[in-house]
Design an enzyme around this catalytic site. Structure first.
Site, mmCIF file in Angstrom:
data_model
loop_
_atom_site.group_PDB
_atom_site.id
_atom_site.type_symbol
_atom_site.label_atom_id
_atom_site.label_comp_id
_atom_site.label_asym_id
_atom_site.label_seq_id
_atom_site.Cartn_x
_atom_site.Cartn_y
_atom_site.Cartn_z
ATOM 1 N N TYR A 142 0.825 -1.211 0.000
ATOM 2 C CA TYR A 142 0.000 0.000 0.000
ATOM 3 C C TYR A 142 0.861 1.264 0.000
ATOM 4 O O TYR A 142 0.442 2.305 -0.479
ATOM 5 C CB TYR A 142 -0.905 0.038 1.241
ATOM 6 C CG TYR A 142 -2.224 -0.667 1.083
ATOM 7 C CD1 TYR A 142 -2.283 -2.011 0.728
ATOM 8 C CD2 TYR A 142 -3.420 0.002 1.320
ATOM 9 C CE1 TYR A 142 -3.490 -2.666 0.618
ATOM 10 C CE2 TYR A 142 -4.643 -0.645 1.207
ATOM 11 C CZ TYR A 142 -4.682 -1.977 0.856
ATOM 12 O OH TYR A 142 -5.885 -2.606 0.739
ATOM 13 N N LYS A 192 3.264 -15.310 1.767
ATOM 14 C CA LYS A 192 3.472 -15.996 0.492
ATOM 15 C C LYS A 192 4.970 -16.258 0.369
ATOM 16 O O LYS A 192 5.637 -15.872 -0.603
ATOM 17 C CB LYS A 192 2.913 -15.128 -0.652
ATOM 18 C CG LYS A 192 2.857 -15.802 -1.987
ATOM 19 C CD LYS A 192 1.805 -16.900 -2.101
ATOM 20 C CE LYS A 192 1.923 -17.622 -3.424
ATOM 21 N NZ LYS A 192 1.093 -18.850 -3.498
ATOM 22 N N ASP A 224 -2.848 -18.223 -0.233
ATOM 23 C CA ASP A 224 -3.847 -18.937 -1.045
ATOM 24 C C ASP A 224 -4.499 -20.049 -0.231
ATOM 25 O O ASP A 224 -5.726 -20.214 -0.217
ATOM 26 C CB ASP A 224 -3.221 -19.467 -2.359
ATOM 27 C CG ASP A 224 -1.908 -20.215 -2.149
ATOM 28 O OD1 ASP A 224 -1.352 -20.167 -1.035
ATOM 29 O OD2 ASP A 224 -1.431 -20.853 -3.119
ATOM 30 N N ASP A 248 -6.296 -7.114 3.981
ATOM 31 C CA ASP A 248 -7.435 -6.462 3.327
ATOM 32 C C ASP A 248 -8.330 -7.509 2.678
ATOM 33 O O ASP A 248 -9.541 -7.529 2.878
ATOM 34 C CB ASP A 248 -6.916 -5.466 2.269
ATOM 35 C CG ASP A 248 -8.056 -4.779 1.545
ATOM 36 O OD1 ASP A 248 -8.992 -4.312 2.232
ATOM 37 O OD2 ASP A 248 -8.021 -4.704 0.305
ATOM 38 N N ASP A 252 -12.244 -9.238 4.216
ATOM 39 C CA ASP A 252 -13.543 -9.243 3.521
ATOM 40 C C ASP A 252 -14.075 -10.667 3.421
ATOM 41 O O ASP A 252 -15.257 -10.923 3.622
ATOM 42 C CB ASP A 252 -13.411 -8.676 2.088
ATOM 43 C CG ASP A 252 -13.653 -7.173 2.034
ATOM 44 O OD1 ASP A 252 -13.318 -6.486 3.022
ATOM 45 O OD2 ASP A 252 -14.173 -6.684 1.007
#
Ligand code: IPM
Ligand code: MN
Length: 357
Positions: A142, A192, A224, A248, A252
């Site tokens: 970000y 990751k 993942d 983020d 959700d």
């Protein structure tokens, strides 16, 4: 009498509607528990761009810095998408997070018994879910540099940088440890590391920090796989520790386990200074002004503000209980509608919550 200065940023879209409910809740609680609450409303987001040509004006940031806590609704609207990036509402939000050094974003995902049938996942899968996403909030891709676009060539290019230094990873890990220590002492760090150097550093640093705490039980998942596990067996998680971007996305995903993203609150914190308390959902411009939004995520954020930001635990618990009571009586906003419920507007469900306090 204790007195708190709260800065309210109601922002864009459904922001003003859901804020109105939280303000009324705060007024009721301040009478009940005899504390004084001074709510100062400031421009922020798209509306601040309209007024000041800046989505996070200096006056707003200054007021936030000198407050006891900041209550934020939501920002953004498609009509600002064509503005230069730094003038968009979302950039204002990032500027606020960065200006207040809010490196720790806490997103609790808790199932409310009366909403067990509202999730798109089966009841048996979700009934024991009680997890917290601890998301690093002012670093990673970000904010990483270099970033930009090269457009004066035949083939256009754009790039961002996912970067962390070990001190940024250490401080967010310490927050996760603190939270885990008050719970089941389990942390799952999500990265990751099979592909990214930055994730390898993340993994190594999280391990180094958590090893100092003998009773912390650390596991690691690739992002993942974590996404898959959250849908397959979400109750295996307690504290999920992850970077800005993965947090983020996963928050959700985790929000939908609860039935609606309209249910999820969050707290963005620093080690000292005021925190920002805001729902995880966005500004939902498509339903703005229709009095159909769900004000519960914002009300739960208000509860987090009372508990974490102002140390008013009883008042905070009152909001949670009031919401559970209202839901168990079958009252719902449109996002949670089902056959047997009584459908209410944003204002109406707000009134029901206030009556329960
Ligand atoms: C969130 C939001 C923000 C984010 C946007 C609005 C910039 O999606 O708080 O999750 O990506 O952090
Ligand atoms: Mn998000």
């Amino acid at each position: 009498m204790k007195s708190y200065k709260i800065v309210l940023l109601s922002g864009d879209g459904i922001g003003p509607e859901i804020s109105e409910v939280s303000v009324k809740i705060l007024k009721k609680l301040s009478q009940k528990y005899a504390f004084d609450i001074d709510i100062k409303e400031e421009y922020f987001g798209g509306i601040a761009y309209e007024k000041h040509k800046d989505p996070a004006p200096e006056v707003t940031l200054d007021q936030c810095k000198s407050s006891d806590a900041v209550l934020l609704a939501c920002v953004g609207d498609a009509k600002y998408d064509s503005l230069p990036r730094e003038l968009r509402p979302e950039s204002g939000l990032l500027k606020l997070r960065s200006a207040l050094n809010l490196f720790a974003n806490i997103r609790p995902v808790k199932i409310r018994k009366s909403l067990l049938d509202s999730s798109s996942l089966k009841k048996e899968i979700i009934e024991n879910v009680d997890l917290i996403v601890v998301r690093e909030l002012i670093g990673g891709i970000y904010f990483g540099k270099p970033r930009g676009q090269i457009t004066n060539t035949e083939i256009k290019k754009a790039f961002n940088t996912m970067v962390y230094d070990s001190s940024e990873i250490e401080r967010i890990t310490e927050v996760a440890v603190k939270i885990a220590n008050q719970r089941s002492k389990k942390i799952c760090s999500v990265d990751k590391a099979n592909v990214l150097e930055v994730s390898q550093l993340w993994r190594d640093t999280v391990l180094a920090v958590t090893s100092k705490y003998k009773d912390i039980n650390l596991s690691n998942l690739y992002v993942d796989n974590a996404a898959m596990q959250l849908v397959k067996e979400p109750s295996q998680f307690d504290v999920i520790l992850t970077n800005n971007l993965f947090g983020d996305i996963l928050s959700d995903l985790a929000a939908m386990i609860t039935g609606s993203i309209g249910m999820l609150p969050s707290a963005s914190l620093n080690n000292k200074g005021p925190g920002v308390f805001e729902p995880v959902h966005g500004s939902a411009p498509d339903i703005a002004g229709k009095d159909i939004a769900n004000p519960i995520a914002m009300a739960l954020s208000t509860s987090m503000m009372l508990k974490i930001g102002l140390n008013e635990k009883e008042a905070a618990d009152d909001i949670e209980t009031a919401i559970d009571n209202v839901l168990s009586k079958g009252y719902r906003t449109l996002d949670l509608k089902n056959e047997n419920c009584q459908l209410l507007s944003c204002k109406e469900i707000g009134e029901k919550i206030i009556q329960e306090i």
